[in-house]
Design a protein around this motif. Sequence first.
Motif, PDB file in Angstrom:
ATOM      1  N   ALA C 101       0.786  -1.009  -0.108  1.00 14.41           N
ATOM      2  CA  ALA C 101       0.234   0.002  -0.010  1.00 14.41           C
ATOM      3  C   ALA C 101       0.910   1.086   0.076  1.00 14.41           C
ATOM      4  O   ALA C 101       0.434   2.377  -0.682  1.00 14.41           O
ATOM      5  CB  ALA C 101      -1.063   0.072   1.109  1.00 14.41           C
ATOM      6  N   GLN C 102       2.123   1.120   0.550  1.00 17.73           N
ATOM      7  CA  GLN C 102       2.928   2.316   0.416  1.00 17.73           C
ATOM      8  C   GLN C 102       3.840   2.355  -0.815  1.00 17.73           C
ATOM      9  O   GLN C 102       4.681   3.160  -0.800  1.00 17.73           O
ATOM     10  CB  GLN C 102       3.857   2.481   1.757  1.00 17.73           C
ATOM     11  N   GLY C 103       3.582   1.552  -1.588  1.00 19.87           N
ATOM     12  CA  GLY C 103       4.384   1.658  -3.113  1.00 19.87           C
ATOM     13  C   GLY C 103       5.112   0.612  -3.277  1.00 19.87           C
ATOM     14  O   GLY C 103       5.842   0.822  -4.412  1.00 19.87           O
ATOM     15  N   HIS C 104       5.466  -0.081  -2.323  1.00 16.62           N
ATOM     16  CA  HIS C 104       6.581  -1.293  -2.621  1.00 16.62           C
ATOM     17  C   HIS C 104       5.693  -2.224  -3.385  1.00 16.62           C
ATOM     18  O   HIS C 104       4.738  -2.713  -2.866  1.00 16.62           O
ATOM     19  CB  HIS C 104       7.154  -1.719  -1.431  1.00 16.62           C
ATOM     20  N   ALA C 105       6.448  -2.535  -4.450  1.00 15.33           N
ATOM     21  CA  ALA C 105       5.439  -3.615  -5.269  1.00 15.33           C
ATOM     22  C   ALA C 105       5.697  -4.923  -4.738  1.00 15.33           C
ATOM     23  O   ALA C 105       6.453  -5.316  -4.053  1.00 15.33           O
ATOM     24  CB  ALA C 105       6.331  -3.755  -6.991  1.00 15.33           C
ATOM     25  N   THR C 106       4.359  -5.615  -4.788  1.00 14.68           N
ATOM     26  CA  THR C 106       4.361  -7.089  -4.368  1.00 14.68           C
ATOM     27  C   THR C 106       4.396  -8.036  -5.338  1.00 14.68           C
ATOM     28  O   THR C 106       3.700  -7.621  -6.567  1.00 14.68           O
ATOM     29  CB  THR C 106       3.395  -7.384  -3.185  1.00 14.68           C
TER      30      THR C 106
END
Lengths: 259, 434, 457
Positions: C101-106
């Motif tokens: 959600a904070q922008g680190h891709a999963t």
Amino acid sequence: MNMVQPQGTAKVRSRGLDVFYGEKQALFGVDLDIRAGEVTALIGPSGCGKSTFLRCINRMNDLVDGARVAGSLTLDGDDIYDRSVDVVQLRAKVGMVFQKPNPFPKSIYDNVAYGPRIHGKAADQSELDEIVMTSLEKAGLLKEVKDRLQESGTGLSGGQQQRLCIARAIAVEPEIVLMDEPCSALDPIATAKVEELIDELRENYTIVIVTHSMQQAARVSQRTAFFHLGKLIEVGDTEQIFTNPQEPLTQGYITGRFG
Amino acid sequence: MTEMAQTDTAVRSMDAVAARLKSRYAAERRFRALGLGAILLSVAFLAILLGSIVQKGWTGFIQTQVAVAVTFDPQVIDPDGSRDPLALDTADYATLVRNGMAARLAPDADRNARRDLTGMVSTMATEQLRRMVVANPDIIGTTATVWVLASDKIDMVVKGQVPRQLGAAGNALNDRQLGWVAQLEQSGQVRTTFNTTFFTAGDSRAPEQAGIWGAVVGSFFSLAITLLVSFPLGVATAVYLEEFAPHNRWTDLIEVNINNLAAVPSVVFGLLGLAVFLNVFHLPRSSPLAGGLVLALICLPTIIIAGRAALKAVPPSIRQAAAGLGASPLQIVAHHVLPLAMPGMLTGTILGMARALGETAPLLMIGMVAFIVDIPKSPVDPSAVLPVQIYLWAGSPERAFVEKTSAAIMVLLLFLVSMNMVAIVLRKKFERRW
Amino acid sequence: MQTLLLAVTLLLLTSLAFRAGRKRAFAMADGAPRNLHSLPGYYGSWVALWSGLPAFAILIAWLMLEPSLVRTLVISDLPAAMQELPTEKIDVLINEVRNAAQGHATANPDLAIAADHYIRLRQIGFAAMTAVSVAMALAGAAFAYRRIEPQLRARPRVEATVNIFLVASSTVAIFTTVGIVLSLLFEAMRFFNMVGFIDFLFGLNWSPQMATRSDQVGSSGAFGMVPLFTGTMLITLISMVVALPLGLFSAIYMSEYAQPRIRAIAKPALEILAGIPTVVFGFFAVITVAPLIHSAGEVFGLAVASESAMAAGIVMGITLIPLISSLSDDVITAVPHSLREGAYGLGATKSETIKQVVLPAALPGIVGGVLLAVSRAIGETMIVVMAAGLSAKLTFNPLEAVTTVTVQIVTLLVGDTEFDSPKTLAAFALGLMLFAITLGLNVVALHIVQKYREKYD
């Protein structure tokens, strides 16, 4: 060394004694002789310098920061404030009893034995015992405490504590005993006992007593010195001071006009 | 007893006193020397501590740079000549750095030598070249001398923190690299400058790229939370206990409690934080929010005790005067007592904050030991704080982290000293004698 | 950040409410405040309280409850397979969702969806929170504003609220203690359900690493705290051997002998020593003292472990010097002057007076101070974590590495998120012991010091 002078010669002699506490001058040019074998009373209103004078004799003033002494003060002709004088030795010769009884929080025995111990006055235990007993006896306390010598000195009543402090002082076998208002914290009965004791001690010791009570001065002393605002106003035989003072200030004080 | 005999004993007795004097004064001198010795030893400990920190850490404020003649080879950066920003951003700049180094030091380097060359400069150099090219694609094809950050191993040797001898303790350079360092130094291609990285970067695995800014920001957020929570609570408690509370069992209990809380080991507060703030309230782990709350509980007793002392020092006559004018109890406190006690309370608070700033153990409990590179943006972001950063670096094996740790300690101590200075000035300025 | 902005907005509303209330009170009084029951400012405060208190109460409650609510909702939206995972696995997933959600891709598409869900929930939540709290602030202000009249007893009402705040603040200390005791007790009880109390208290072996698998628990007997206890005692003893003479003699010298010049240097030096964080001392122990002791040991042919009880103990002793010195200084100066004069009057030297009169009289106070220092040493963490090591050996040799209660608490909890294993819970049992011991020492010490003070008051 010193001989015991016949009664009436000066044991302690001060000439032009000034004392300063920092900027403040507490004593102004005091000339006073303390004679051997007598009780000398120092009287005067509070803050008049009588205690200051007393504390000069065994250099208790050294403990006050910024205290300074000028003029001469001699004991048996030797300058008390000479650089070569050893304070410890001086205080062994000049004992002191304080305003408030201040027994150490130790046993009665250890209180009295403390002085002889540090000065090495007793060769062995039995000699120490003897010194302690004699001192307590002389202080008129032995009868009251002989069964509880190991109990704490702080457990005694105020009057007993003060007599314990006197016993503690004379156990060192001083030549002079200084007393700084020794009865001011005591009740009348205890005061009477201490005064009686002072009278007996006169035989063996030179005594200087600071007191607030003129009656006390009259009762216990042979000579009386009256201080006012750091100056010695008058000194003389006690009887003369109280019956026929030469100075108007003295007269004013003893008749209760100020004080 | 005759007079003569009495004199005799008196003289003998005084002689005995004199005889003992020498040894008594010797004992006096010994005792005094012991006292002085204890003081000197304690001060010496402090001096050694600070001395060793400064000696190990001052070089942390400077960094070593190496001049590299970089050829911005179009073949490496942009083989198809499209100048596509994405291609420029992901190009292989590491090779550029290596080629530049090799050109100067070992034109015919084999694979091993090239790896040794790479180990001479920081990986930051790659990043630096990328930024240069992305900002100005026109430099592709030119050659320029670029000062790049040296690797930590070179840094240590150049700054003299580890000996130059091959294999000396802490010296991780091999023979070849040592030779290159000497070569570069001779031709003036090594320089040391002020270490801005240390003050602007977050944590890093590479010592030469590690900085304290992330930890400083984390400490700031934590202390802000601590102050916001503990100051109002502390002042209110002090005012209540000192001015309003009746004397009964309940207030006695509170007092006993506060005194005991002041002496509870801080690690226990960490356990409380873990069990309550993290596991019950689900506050974010490693966050200054959780840390600040734990620290607030830790310095609350300090603030309360200091606050009560300050209130006690306000003379009752002030309260009586105000009451005589018909002020309500709360007005008396708010208008007269509290303003007079405030400097003392602030002093206590600053000292409590200083203690909180140096507190480490409870923060480990709530997970502030994580390795965090990013600079926190808010009190709920994961973050380190200064003392924890020191702890983490102290446990790192790289020799260069010793210097960084010491430098971080110097920064921490600087903060603490300034806080204490403020407290002292405050106390001096508002000191009142009644 | 957003939340901070909202809080500032609410504060702004509150201050507006204050102004409005004061103004209305003025108006009602026809400009003469003596027509009012209270000063106009109190009417303002009253309105402000009505505006601010409910709004902030809602804000705080919301902030506390929202994370777990959002979490539940996110979990309920995950694929069923994921929902059935054990709690700690779900924790990991949720963390990943938050990171995403904070922008680190999963990499996991399910989690990417969950992350979107999470973001949406957070947005809705924030919007709702803003709406409700601002509405509450306005409604409260309006309610109070309309009720302003000259007879309204505004001052007593405001003061009553402040009083409640004062009383509530003073109970925070109690709640903290209760919180400590309960959280320690609760987790420790869970631990003692797995490992026997007696085994824990008297066991001679400590190796929590062996008991990570649940079938080993209890039978392994690896949770005996005796080695930790002896290690703690050994280091405490060493530290007191260093700190007691140095601290006591420093105090004596400072209070009885030192000239102002020496005092002017030594006093701040001791204060600085007291103010240095223990993590710095820990670093000092590892980097300077331990190697020193190690090489000194080599000179005398002694084998010194690189992490020795000696290094940790000595450095901890240094940290305790200021504490002992300041506490001793207090009690020494509290000994009445008349006692000193009594001794001087008998011709005692200064050292005789100190040794034979002052120190015996001050003894209870000094003992109290020493107990406080011991309690501090037992609870001290960073120095031992960094310098004492982890080996739970049952030894009294100060040159070997030992471990302590606090070291184990830190080691067991750092980097371990599982909360159900005895390994983690053991830390709470140790914490309980630590709390009990230090509390006992403090109570006794404070009692002794108190008694001592009474004696000379």
